[in-house]
Design a protein around this motif. Structure first.
Motif, PDB file in Angstrom:
ATOM      1  N   GLU A 220     -41.780  20.369  -9.929  1.00 20.88           N
ATOM      2  CA  GLU A 220     -41.100  20.337  -8.648  1.00 20.88           C
ATOM      3  C   GLU A 220     -39.698  21.178  -8.997  1.00 20.88           C
ATOM      4  N   LYS A 222     -36.833  21.780  -5.706  1.00 21.80           N
ATOM      5  CA  LYS A 222     -36.325  21.076  -4.801  1.00 21.80           C
ATOM      6  C   LYS A 222     -36.188  22.243  -3.811  1.00 21.80           C
ATOM      7  N   TRP A 228     -38.780  17.469  -2.450  1.00 23.22           N
ATOM      8  CA  TRP A 228     -39.732  18.852  -3.337  1.00 23.22           C
ATOM      9  C   TRP A 228     -41.182  18.732  -3.322  1.00 23.22           C
TER      10      TRP A 228
END
Length: 329
Positions: A220, A222, A228
């Protein structure tokens, strides 16, 4: 505001004079400045060599723990070696990023002049990873040249000239090829209040080229708004992301974006995750500071922070490995 997304840049296969350099440069610059991550497709990297490297990686990580431990990194001995790198195997929990109490991942690093290979256990590991590394070196130099153009540097070959250690084997550097393995989850994790497969962090170096197994979900990224988003594998692509050094060099135009690999839930808990990362760093003695680019030229101000590549990377590595170093001392 729309949620950010990771762009895909078509590199047009093996590079030649017929490549649309203007388009590639523009798309790479826009994608990296927006997100710090881009997918690269048609890079010319051999799918067969990627598959062979993953097979060799799987063969190693599937070995008994006691056998893998014989290839474990010797942190104490290596701390004083001028390579500034730690080749070999790292077991789960030995490397920590961010605020995680435990990271459920294993890795095997190929780097420096004192390389370690599991020749006795996986005879083709050395050959398969050397073949892949050769391809990744070539792609790295192409990306480095495009970055110089995208930033409008007075010397567009600036990054290429500061990557001599991946062009000449007699030159030592810290660029690292890493096989990564994230085991399936077990009851042992329940005793940790904060555990992850890989906690939120930025990469240390210039940039990273990431190859992901088709089932390697969980990464993931940010976004600037704090959300996310997934960076799942896309068949036939390589994920490129910016490291701390390039954020400094680019005077913050290209962000070293925070990313993580969370612990899976549900049916994914029983699945493993596999990837191969090529962490690209400039030469050890290269000064790292804000360069004058076409994007900051009008302001006439560059970051005054100056690091030596070697010193910065050793600093970050020692923080990440401090748990095992302190324990063993």
């Amino acid at each position: 505001m729309a949620t950010q997304s990771i762009r895909t840049v078509d590199f047009g296969g093996k590079f030649s004079g017929s490549c649309d350099w203007t388009r590639i440069t523009k798309e790479l610059d826009e994608g990296l400045s927006e997100m710090g991550f881009v997918y690269l497709k048609n890079t010319g990297i051999s799918n067969e060599k990627v598959e062979q490297a993953f097979k060799a990686s799987n063969a190693f990580f599937n070995l008994n723990s006691s056998i893998k431990a014989t290839y474990e990194k010797d942190f104490i001995k290596k701390m004083d070696v001028m390579d500034g790198v730690y080749p070999g195997y790292t077991p789960a929990g030995a490397e920590l990023e961010g605020d995680a109490e435990y990271e459920h991942k294993e890795s095997f690093d190929i780097c420096g002049s004192m390389r370690i290979y599991p020749d006795d256990q996986v005879p083709n590991f050395r050959e398969d990873f050397t073949a892949l590394e050769d391809e990744l070196r070539n792609l790295t130099l192409r990306v480095a040249g495009i970055l110089g153009l995208a930033l409008g540097l007075s010397d567009s070959e600036y990054f290429v000239k500061n990557l001599t250690h991946i062009q000449k084997k007699e030159v030592i550097g810290t660029t690292t090829l890493r096989a990564l393995y994230y085991p399936s989850l077990n009851d042992e994790l329940a005793k940790y209040e904060s555990a992850a497969r890989c906690a939120a962090h930025t990469d240390y170096g210039l940039f990273t080229l990431l190859l992901m197994d088709v089932d390697a979900v969980g990464l993931e990224v940010k976004c600037f708004d704090g959300k996310w988003i997934p960076a799942n594998p896309i068949p036939g692509t390589i994920l490129l992301n910016i490291g701390d050094l390039l954020q400094l060099y680019s005077d913050d135009r290209y962000p070293a974006t925070i990313h993580r690999v969370e612990l899976p839930a549900g049916e994914l808990m029983s699945k493993t995750r596999k990837s191969i990362a090529y962490f690209v760093n400039t030469d050890d003695k290269a000064d790292v500071h804000g360069l004058q680019t076409k994007h900051n030229m009008a302001a006439g101000v560059q970051r005054k922070e100056v690091w030596n590549t070697f010193d910065y990377l050793v600093h970050r590595s020692n923080v990440a490995y401090s748990k095992i170093i302190v324990k063993d001392i």
